[in-house]
Design an enzyme around this catalytic site. Structure first.
Site, short mmCIF file in Angstrom:
data_model
loop_
_atom_site.label_atom_id
_atom_site.label_comp_id
_atom_site.label_asym_id
_atom_site.label_seq_id
_atom_site.Cartn_x
_atom_site.Cartn_y
_atom_site.Cartn_z
N ASP A 92 45.49 46.72 36.78
CA ASP A 92 45.82 46.14 38.08
C ASP A 92 46.59 44.83 37.94
O ASP A 92 46.68 44.04 38.87
CB ASP A 92 44.57 45.97 38.96
CG ASP A 92 43.48 45.17 38.26
OD1 ASP A 92 43.73 44.71 37.12
OD2 ASP A 92 42.40 45.02 38.84
N GLN B 93 37.48 44.21 46.65
CA GLN B 93 38.33 43.99 45.46
C GLN B 93 38.85 45.31 44.89
O GLN B 93 39.96 45.38 44.38
CB GLN B 93 37.56 43.24 44.37
CG GLN B 93 37.32 41.77 44.66
CD GLN B 93 38.61 40.97 44.89
OE1 GLN B 93 38.90 40.53 46.00
NE2 GLN B 93 39.40 40.81 43.85
N ASP C 201 55.27 38.00 50.67
CA ASP C 201 56.45 38.48 51.40
C ASP C 201 56.00 39.25 52.64
O ASP C 201 56.61 39.13 53.71
CB ASP C 201 57.28 39.44 50.53
CG ASP C 201 57.89 38.75 49.31
OD1 ASP C 201 58.00 37.52 49.32
OD2 ASP C 201 58.24 39.47 48.35
#
EC number: 2.7.1.20
Length: 339
Positions: A127, A283, A294
């Site tokens: 990840d 999580q 963004d």
């Protein structure tokens, strides 16, 4: 809402993402979850990553991501978002054009053939991801060859809200100033992003030249802290930094500057109001936090072009970021589910 209400200008990059192993990172001296600009030694990396199986291509670049997310949340009409930036006359440039079209963004690229289209290698391990950006063509944007052309400047004039990430300060500060001054002179909304600590550190002069025209400033906690240090604010309290930033000199007095600092899973800080908690997420559902900033801006701009209040803008920003961190890259499902 009409076409070209939202104007963005920045570095259009094609994200090339592939799953790699630790040996690949070590070979090129990459750190986990880092963002760097490509050097000579990374040339081979780009040649190798495209040969990986399951390589994915996504249109990227910070500003382009944000206007694309805004357009996605708007859905219709198409082409509410306009985007300017520089690409090469090559295959990757064609992909960027196609992806912008698919996202219904009205992209007008300055095309030149001296440099290839900019790319960003996203090397994914589990990840984590390590980003290597090669600006190339993105660095070749020329005000007099593109922004100043009547047909392009007309599109700028049509907009009511402007957004340019701080990254573009390394490319064409004069283009940013022209747009910022137009917004200020016509009482329109000009938004900017601190984008990365290195912008405040090494591009402080152009940043501070634009600051008097900035109506809304975005950033995350790390960028805010660096900015405060560079300006000698002598505080690391994020709300205090926001307040001091708000009070920096401003041209258009009809609009008080709004400062919005995100802090990952912690509350978003905004001037004029209090702290805004982000949406909770397990999580395990976080696939990739890159592009979250963004996306936050994209959601915020979506509400802003509809003249929503600050609270609603931040709520929309939190929604968009929450969607994006569950997916690889700055990508999104077919339709938003925001109410």
């Amino acid at each position: 809402m009409t076409e070209n209400t939202l104007f963005g200008m920045g570095n259009p990059l094609l994200d090339i993402s592939a799953v790699v192993d630790k040996d690949f990172l070590d070979k090129f001296g990459l750190k986990l979850n880092d963002q760097i600009l490509a050097e000579e030694k990374h040339k081979v990396l780009f040649e190798e990553i495209v040969k990986r199986n399951k390589v994915e291509y996504h249109a990227g670049g910070s500003t382009q991501n944000s206007v694309k997310i805004a357009q996605w949340m708007i859905q219709k009409p198409h082409k509410v978002a306009t985007f300017f930036g520089c690409i090469g006359t090559d295959h990757f440039g064609e992909i960027l054009k196609k992806k912008a079209e698919e996202a219904h963004v009205d992209a007008h690229y300055y095309e030149q053939n001296e440099e290839p289209t900019g790319t960003c290698a996203a090397c994914i391990t589990g990840d984590n991801r390590s980003l290597v950006a090669n600006l190339a063509a993105a660095n070749c944007y020329k005000k007099e060859k593109h922004l100043d052309l009547d047909s392009n400047w007309e599109l700028v004039k049509k907009a009511k809200v402007y957004y340019i990430a701080g990254f573009f300060l390394t490319v064409s500060p004069e283009s940013i100033l022209k747009v910022a001054k137009h917004a200020s002179d016509n009482n329109k909304i000009f938004c900017m992003n601190l984008s990365a600590p290195f912008i405040s550190q090494f591009f402080k002069e152009p940043l501070m030249k634009v600051m008097p025209y900035v109506d809304i400033l975005f950033g995350n906690e790390t960028e805010a802290a660096t900015f405060a240090k560079e300006l000698g604010f002598e505080t690391d309290d994020i709300a205090e930094i926001a307040k001091k930033t708000q009070n920096l000199p401003k041209e258009n007095n009809k609009r008080q500057r709004v400062v919005v600092f995100t802090q990952g899973k912690d509350d978003t800080v905004a001037t004029k109001v209090t702290m805004f908690p982000v949406l909770n997420i397990d999580q395990n559902n976080i696939v990739d936090t890159n592009g979250a900033g963004d996306a936050f801006v994209g959601g915020f701009l979506y509400a802003l072009v509809q003249e929503q209040d600050l609270e609603e803008c931040i709520r929309a920003g939190h929604y968009a970021a929450n969607v994006i961190i569950r997916r690889v890259g700055c990508t999104f499902p077919e339709k938003p589910d925001f109410h």
